[in-house]
Design a protein around this motif. Structure first.
Motif, PDB file in Angstrom:
ATOM      1  N   LYS A  43      28.893 104.969  -2.742  1.00  0.00           N
ATOM      2  CA  LYS A  43      29.600 105.936  -3.585  1.00  0.00           C
ATOM      3  C   LYS A  43      30.701 106.667  -2.821  1.00  0.00           C
ATOM      4  O   LYS A  43      31.636 107.177  -3.426  1.00  0.00           O
ATOM      5  CB  LYS A  43      28.611 106.947  -4.162  1.00  0.00           C
ATOM      6  N   VAL A  44      30.566 106.730  -1.499  1.00  0.00           N
ATOM      7  CA  VAL A  44      31.582 107.405  -0.686  1.00  0.00           C
ATOM      8  C   VAL A  44      32.538 106.425  -0.011  1.00  0.00           C
ATOM      9  O   VAL A  44      33.287 106.807   0.871  1.00  0.00           O
ATOM     10  CB  VAL A  44      30.946 108.347   0.364  1.00  0.00           C
ATOM     11  N   GLY A  45      32.470 105.165  -0.412  1.00  0.00           N
ATOM     12  CA  GLY A  45      33.443 104.199   0.080  1.00  0.00           C
ATOM     13  C   GLY A  45      32.957 103.250   1.159  1.00  0.00           C
ATOM     14  O   GLY A  45      33.732 102.431   1.638  1.00  0.00           O
ATOM     15  N   LEU A  46      31.704 103.338   1.567  1.00  0.00           N
ATOM     16  CA  LEU A  46      31.185 102.387   2.559  1.00  0.00           C
ATOM     17  C   LEU A  46      30.833 101.072   1.869  1.00  0.00           C
ATOM     18  O   LEU A  46      30.579 101.043   0.667  1.00  0.00           O
ATOM     19  CB  LEU A  46      29.952 102.966   3.246  1.00  0.00           C
ATOM     20  N   PRO A  47      30.797  99.972   2.610  1.00  0.00           N
ATOM     21  CA  PRO A  47      30.431  98.689   1.999  1.00  0.00           C
ATOM     22  C   PRO A  47      29.036  98.755   1.385  1.00  0.00           C
ATOM     23  O   PRO A  47      28.171  99.483   1.864  1.00  0.00           O
ATOM     24  CB  PRO A  47      30.453  97.704   3.171  1.00  0.00           C
ATOM     25  N   ASP A  48      28.821  97.952   0.344  1.00  0.00           N
ATOM     26  CA  ASP A  48      27.512  97.967  -0.307  1.00  0.00           C
ATOM     27  C   ASP A  48      26.632  96.788   0.120  1.00  0.00           C
ATOM     28  O   ASP A  48      25.680  96.433  -0.562  1.00  0.00           O
ATOM     29  CB  ASP A  48      27.652  98.006  -1.829  1.00  0.00           C
ATOM     30  N   ASP A  49      26.935  96.219   1.282  1.00  0.00           N
ATOM     31  CA  ASP A  49      26.147  95.109   1.829  1.00  0.00           C
ATOM     32  C   ASP A  49      25.108  95.687   2.792  1.00  0.00           C
ATOM     33  O   ASP A  49      25.447  96.105   3.900  1.00  0.00           O
ATOM     34  CB  ASP A  49      27.071  94.134   2.557  1.00  0.00           C
ATOM     35  N   PRO A  50      23.825  95.704   2.390  1.00  0.00           N
ATOM     36  CA  PRO A  50      22.802  96.316   3.244  1.00  0.00           C
ATOM     37  C   PRO A  50      22.669  95.653   4.613  1.00  0.00           C
ATOM     38  O   PRO A  50      22.515  96.344   5.618  1.00  0.00           O
ATOM     39  CB  PRO A  50      21.508  96.167   2.438  1.00  0.00           C
ATOM     40  N   GLU A  51      22.748  94.328   4.670  1.00  0.00           N
ATOM     41  CA  GLU A  51      22.604  93.649   5.967  1.00  0.00           C
ATOM     42  C   GLU A  51      23.744  94.013   6.911  1.00  0.00           C
ATOM     43  O   GLU A  51      23.532  94.210   8.108  1.00  0.00           O
ATOM     44  CB  GLU A  51      22.513  92.132   5.783  1.00  0.00           C
ATOM     45  N   LEU A  52      24.958  94.110   6.373  1.00  0.00           N
ATOM     46  CA  LEU A  52      26.111  94.492   7.194  1.00  0.00           C
ATOM     47  C   LEU A  52      25.913  95.893   7.762  1.00  0.00           C
ATOM     48  O   LEU A  52      26.133  96.128   8.955  1.00  0.00           O
ATOM     49  CB  LEU A  52      27.392  94.435   6.374  1.00  0.00           C
ATOM     50  N   LEU A  53      25.471  96.824   6.934  1.00  0.00           N
ATOM     51  CA  LEU A  53      25.279  98.198   7.405  1.00  0.00           C
ATOM     52  C   LEU A  53      24.110  98.303   8.375  1.00  0.00           C
ATOM     53  O   LEU A  53      24.154  99.097   9.309  1.00  0.00           O
ATOM     54  CB  LEU A  53      25.114  99.144   6.219  1.00  0.00           C
ATOM     55  N   VAL A  54      23.074  97.512   8.163  1.00  0.00           N
ATOM     56  CA  VAL A  54      21.954  97.516   9.112  1.00  0.00           C
ATOM     57  C   VAL A  54      22.417  96.983  10.459  1.00  0.00           C
ATOM     58  O   VAL A  54      22.087  97.551  11.510  1.00  0.00           O
ATOM     59  CB  VAL A  54      20.760  96.691   8.564  1.00  0.00           C
ATOM     60  N   ARG A  55      23.222  95.930  10.439  1.00  0.00           N
ATOM     61  CA  ARG A  55      23.757  95.393  11.704  1.00  0.00           C
ATOM     62  C   ARG A  55      24.705  96.402  12.373  1.00  0.00           C
ATOM     63  O   ARG A  55      24.671  96.574  13.591  1.00  0.00           O
ATOM     64  CB  ARG A  55      24.471  94.070  11.478  1.00  0.00           C
ATOM     65  N   ALA A  56      25.540  97.054  11.578  1.00  0.00           N
ATOM     66  CA  ALA A  56      26.443  98.065  12.136  1.00  0.00           C
ATOM     67  C   ALA A  56      25.640  99.204  12.764  1.00  0.00           C
ATOM     68  O   ALA A  56      25.981  99.703  13.844  1.00  0.00           O
ATOM     69  CB  ALA A  56      27.364  98.610  11.047  1.00  0.00           C
ATOM     70  N   ASN A  57      24.566  99.599  12.100  1.00  0.00           N
ATOM     71  CA  ASN A  57      23.691 100.635  12.656  1.00  0.00           C
ATOM     72  C   ASN A  57      23.048 100.128  13.950  1.00  0.00           C
ATOM     73  O   ASN A  57      22.892 100.883  14.912  1.00  0.00           O
ATOM     74  CB  ASN A  57      22.623 101.025  11.631  1.00  0.00           C
ATOM     75  N   GLY A  58      22.691  98.845  13.979  1.00  0.00           N
ATOM     76  CA  GLY A  58      22.136  98.257  15.197  1.00  0.00           C
ATOM     77  C   GLY A  58      23.125  98.277  16.348  1.00  0.00           C
ATOM     78  O   GLY A  58      22.768  98.576  17.490  1.00  0.00           O
ATOM     79  N   VAL A  59      24.391  98.003  16.049  1.00  0.00           N
ATOM     80  CA  VAL A  59      25.440  98.054  17.079  1.00  0.00           C
ATOM     81  C   VAL A  59      25.582  99.484  17.593  1.00  0.00           C
ATOM     82  O   VAL A  59      25.700  99.717  18.807  1.00  0.00           O
ATOM     83  CB  VAL A  59      26.781  97.520  16.527  1.00  0.00           C
ATOM     84  N   ALA A  60      25.560 100.450  16.665  1.00  0.00           N
ATOM     85  CA  ALA A  60      25.676 101.863  17.067  1.00  0.00           C
ATOM     86  C   ALA A  60      24.498 102.260  17.955  1.00  0.00           C
ATOM     87  O   ALA A  60      24.667 102.934  18.975  1.00  0.00           O
ATOM     88  CB  ALA A  60      25.742 102.761  15.834  1.00  0.00           C
ATOM     89  N   MET A  61      23.298 101.835  17.572  1.00  0.00           N
ATOM     90  CA  MET A  61      22.109 102.174  18.364  1.00  0.00           C
ATOM     91  C   MET A  61      22.168 101.505  19.735  1.00  0.00           C
ATOM     92  O   MET A  61      21.846 102.128  20.750  1.00  0.00           O
ATOM     93  CB  MET A  61      20.838 101.767  17.614  1.00  0.00           C
ATOM     94  N   LEU A  62      22.554 100.255  19.751  1.00  0.00           N
ATOM     95  CA  LEU A  62      22.638  99.522  21.017  1.00  0.00           C
ATOM     96  C   LEU A  62      23.717 100.126  21.922  1.00  0.00           C
ATOM     97  O   LEU A  62      23.470 100.390  23.104  1.00  0.00           O
ATOM     98  CB  LEU A  62      22.930  98.045  20.747  1.00  0.00           C
ATOM     99  N   GLY A  63      24.895 100.371  21.361  1.00  0.00           N
ATOM    100  CA  GLY A  63      25.984 100.943  22.157  1.00  0.00           C
ATOM    101  C   GLY A  63      25.685 102.358  22.620  1.00  0.00           C
ATOM    102  O   GLY A  63      25.862 102.697  23.792  1.00  0.00           O
ATOM    103  N   GLY A  64      25.208 103.195  21.702  1.00  0.00           N
ATOM    104  CA  GLY A  64      24.868 104.572  22.068  1.00  0.00           C
ATOM    105  C   GLY A  64      23.746 104.619  23.082  1.00  0.00           C
ATOM    106  O   GLY A  64      23.770 105.405  24.030  1.00  0.00           O
ATOM    107  N   GLY A  65      22.742 103.749  22.894  1.00  0.00           N
ATOM    108  CA  GLY A  65      21.626 103.681  23.847  1.00  0.00           C
ATOM    109  C   GLY A  65      22.084 103.233  25.218  1.00  0.00           C
ATOM    110  O   GLY A  65      21.628 103.755  26.238  1.00  0.00           O
ATOM    111  N   ALA A  66      23.004 102.280  25.251  1.00  0.00           N
ATOM    112  CA  ALA A  66      23.523 101.809  26.540  1.00  0.00           C
ATOM    113  C   ALA A  66      24.317 102.917  27.247  1.00  0.00           C
ATOM    114  O   ALA A  66      24.171 103.119  28.456  1.00  0.00           O
ATOM    115  CB  ALA A  66      24.403 100.577  26.332  1.00  0.00           C
ATOM    116  N   LEU A  67      25.136 103.639  26.484  1.00  0.00           N
ATOM    117  CA  LEU A  67      25.910 104.735  27.081  1.00  0.00           C
ATOM    118  C   LEU A  67      24.987 105.828  27.618  1.00  0.00           C
ATOM    119  O   LEU A  67      25.191 106.333  28.721  1.00  0.00           O
ATOM    120  CB  LEU A  67      26.879 105.335  26.054  1.00  0.00           C
ATOM    121  N   LEU A  68      23.992 106.183  26.825  1.00  0.00           N
ATOM    122  CA  LEU A  68      23.062 107.222  27.262  1.00  0.00           C
ATOM    123  C   LEU A  68      22.213 106.733  28.435  1.00  0.00           C
ATOM    124  O   LEU A  68      22.061 107.439  29.429  1.00  0.00           O
ATOM    125  CB  LEU A  68      22.151 107.647  26.103  1.00  0.00           C
ATOM    126  N   GLY A  69      21.672 105.551  28.320  1.00  0.00           N
ATOM    127  CA  GLY A  69      20.755 105.039  29.333  1.00  0.00           C
ATOM    128  C   GLY A  69      21.390 104.824  30.690  1.00  0.00           C
ATOM    129  O   GLY A  69      20.759 105.050  31.723  1.00  0.00           O
TER     130      GLY A  69
END
Length: 179
Positions: A43-69
């Motif tokens: 509704k706010v303009g993000l893609p409506d593909d759940p798998e794409l957003l789950v993967r994008a969230n995975g990239v964010a978690m992996l990247g953020g975790g790597a930066l923090l770790g």
């Protein structure tokens, strides 16, 4: 970097790195749980593909975790992790929607675990590693500039008074020389 930070950052990041890799490799199961949140995000303009957003969230978690770790830009990594944790928690651990008491209790535990992780990454996001924050540095620079201006004004007043006294003295000397 202190010993506690050197040990605690990778410990906190481990869950996110592992979760991010899992979301990248196996987005299907998480995509089903994420569907209600994805529908709201569409509704706010993000893609409506759940798998794409789950993967994008995975990239964010992996990247953020790597930066923090690794301690490389840990504040940025922590902020990214905090941002990725909110939709993950809302999508995967909506205990208020569960009707089975056992499943509800389990989801509530997972929700509270993620809430604790969110608190941890928020603390890491504001941790300056013993160095002054940018906000403190800005306040200090403003304070120093104000003090410098005050000192300059005071010195200018003193110089003007001294010049006035000197001018009076020279005038008196000139008057005495003429008489």
């Amino acid at each position: 970097m202190s010993l506690v930070r050197r040990i605690a950052r990778p410990m906190l990041a481990a869950m996110f790195v592992a979760g991010g890799l899992d979301q990248l490799k196996h987005p299907g199961a998480k995509a089903k749980a994420a569907k209600p949140v994805v529908d709201q995000a569409a509704k706010v303009g993000l893609p409506d593909d759940p798998e794409l957003l789950v993967r994008a969230n995975g990239v964010a978690m992996l990247g953020g975790g790597a930066l923090l770790g690794t301690g490389t830009l840990p504040r940025l990594g922590s902020a990214v992790l905090a941002g990725s944790l909110v939709p993950t928690t809302l999508a995967a651990h909506a205990f208020w929607n569960e009707t089975d008491p056992q499943a509800r209790a389990q989801q509530k535990i997972q929700f509270l675990k993620n809430l604790g992780l969110l608190g941890g990454v928020l603390l890491a996001a504001v941790d300056t590693d013993g160095k002054p924050s940018l906000a403190w540095r800005a306040r200090r620079a403003s304070h120093d500039a104000q003090r410098s201006v005050s000192t300059t004004k005071r010195e200018a007043r003193m110089a003007a008074r001294a010049a006035k006294r000197e001018a009076k003295l020279k005038a008196a000397q000139a008057k005495n020389a003429l008489t």
